[in-house]
Design a protein around this motif. Structure first.
Motif, mmCIF file in Angstrom:
data_model
loop_
_atom_site.group_PDB
_atom_site.id
_atom_site.type_symbol
_atom_site.label_atom_id
_atom_site.label_comp_id
_atom_site.label_asym_id
_atom_site.label_seq_id
_atom_site.Cartn_x
_atom_site.Cartn_y
_atom_site.Cartn_z
ATOM 1 N N PHE A 99 1.376 -1.293 -0.185
ATOM 2 C CA PHE A 99 0.287 -0.182 -0.072
ATOM 3 C C PHE A 99 0.881 1.453 -0.335
ATOM 4 N N ALA A 100 1.944 1.342 0.418
ATOM 5 C CA ALA A 100 3.041 2.578 0.859
ATOM 6 C C ALA A 100 3.260 2.658 -0.992
ATOM 7 N N PRO A 101 3.334 4.366 -1.219
ATOM 8 C CA PRO A 101 4.054 4.632 -2.293
ATOM 9 C C PRO A 101 5.459 3.429 -2.791
ATOM 10 N N GLU A 102 5.592 3.800 -4.525
ATOM 11 C CA GLU A 102 7.006 3.168 -4.664
ATOM 12 C C GLU A 102 7.245 3.921 -5.752
ATOM 13 N N PRO A 103 8.744 4.745 -5.141
ATOM 14 C CA PRO A 103 9.276 5.568 -6.449
ATOM 15 C C PRO A 103 9.043 5.263 -7.651
ATOM 16 N N VAL A 104 9.074 6.468 -8.988
ATOM 17 C CA VAL A 104 9.474 6.280 -10.381
ATOM 18 C C VAL A 104 10.494 4.960 -10.787
ATOM 19 N N ARG A 105 12.019 5.705 -9.769
ATOM 20 C CA ARG A 105 12.834 5.391 -10.320
ATOM 21 C C ARG A 105 13.703 3.713 -9.863
ATOM 22 N N GLY A 106 12.224 3.221 -9.612
ATOM 23 C CA GLY A 106 12.281 1.977 -9.211
ATOM 24 C C GLY A 106 11.588 0.987 -10.851
ATOM 25 N N TYR A 107 11.268 1.655 -11.636
ATOM 26 C CA TYR A 107 10.036 1.780 -12.853
ATOM 27 C C TYR A 107 10.961 2.402 -13.908
ATOM 28 N N PRO A 108 11.948 0.910 -14.583
ATOM 29 C CA PRO A 108 12.786 2.141 -15.972
ATOM 30 C C PRO A 108 11.802 2.841 -17.150
ATOM 31 N N GLY A 109 10.888 1.237 -17.561
ATOM 32 C CA GLY A 109 9.527 1.876 -18.669
ATOM 33 C C GLY A 109 9.046 2.470 -18.512
#
Length: 271
Positions: free
Chosen positions: A210-220
């Motif tokens: 449920f906690a937000p995840e940063p964009v940097r972990g998703y290269p696409g």
């Protein structure tokens, strides 16, 4: 936005970018003059059909927008003037432009919804005024584009089950909050049930899943078109950041920022 257009124009003098494939956009090169339905849900469904997205989740949204000729940037530098803006776009140039501000870089799911929201503005509104009607329409477009009713409705549990919604959230790349709102849009539960679900969700906001995840972990989800265009121009013509900055009358650091190229200089830290 003006700087983004100047940078894109400078690169397009050297590199052919993907053709604009956005029905309804006046500068469209693949489907010129083709209009999408005026209603947000219909437009989202038709665009998914045009782009051959099928009925499933939309993976790598930022890269997909770029592959259809949209210019997308997510500058890393803080901009206090845009502190309360998740994203903005412009349909008044020869290419559709989308800027995703750093404000949501710590929440990839909200970042994706912001990108889809701006896509909605580009296909629905010749100019975005920011009024409440347009914002609601762009939200409705984004929700249907990312989670088509035909596909999502059979997957939603009869009662709002946050643990099951967390799994759907990861599959479809949208927030649990967005999925709860779909219950309201589909007329599946009462407003009181929706309110209680949001209360429970807030209590879980720091828990895994449920906690937000940063964009940097998703290269696409990180734009690359302009950076790769520069790299291609550099290998073909020897173009350098300094030369491009001189042509634009910018600081080299600003060019690197809009290209999505980190500053590789070592940082001096004084104690």
């Amino acid at each position: 936005m003006e700087q983004l257009w100047e940078l894109t124009h400078a690169l397009e003098k050297r590199v052919q970018l993907p053709l604009v494939n956005l029905p309804g956009f006046t500068g469209g090169e693949v489907h010129p003059g083709v209009d999408l339905p005026a209603d947000p849900v219909g437009a989202a469904r038709e665009l998914r059909r045009f782009w051959n997205l099928g009925d499933g989740p939309v993976k790598h949204l930022a890269r997909r927008l770029e592959s259809h000729g949209l210019v997308v940037v997510a500058p890393s530098g803080a901009d206090h003037a845009a502190a309360k803006v998740d994203a903005f776009s412009s349909a008044g140039l020869l290419r559709p432009m989308v800027v995703l501000t750093p404000n949501r870089a710590d929440d990839v799911l909200r970042y994706r919804f912001s990108a889809a929201h701006e896509l909605g503005h580009l296909v629905l509104h010749s100019s975005s005024t920011g009024d409440s009607r347009q914002e609601r329409e762009a939200d409705a477009f984004a929700a249907e584009f990312l989670t088509p009713q035909k596909s999502l409705r059979p997957l939603l549990p009869e009662r709002i089950d946050l643990s099951r919604l967390a799994v759907l959230s990861q599959t479809w790349g949208v927030s649990v909050s967005s999925l709860i709102y779909r219950y309201r849009e589909f007329g599946l539960v009462s407003d009181a049930t929706i309110s209680r679900a949001y209360q429970r969700l807030r209590a879980l906001s720091t828990q895994p899943g449920f906690a937000p995840e940063p964009v940097r972990g998703y290269p696409g989800e990180q734009p690359v078109m302009l950076r790769r265009a520069f790299e291609l121009a550099a290998s073909d013509t020897g173009l350098t950041i300094r030369e491009l900055a001189h042509e634009l009358a910018w600081k080299p650091s600003r060019v690197r920022e809009l290209l999505g190229m980190p500053d590789t200089r070592p940082v001096l830290r004084l104690l």
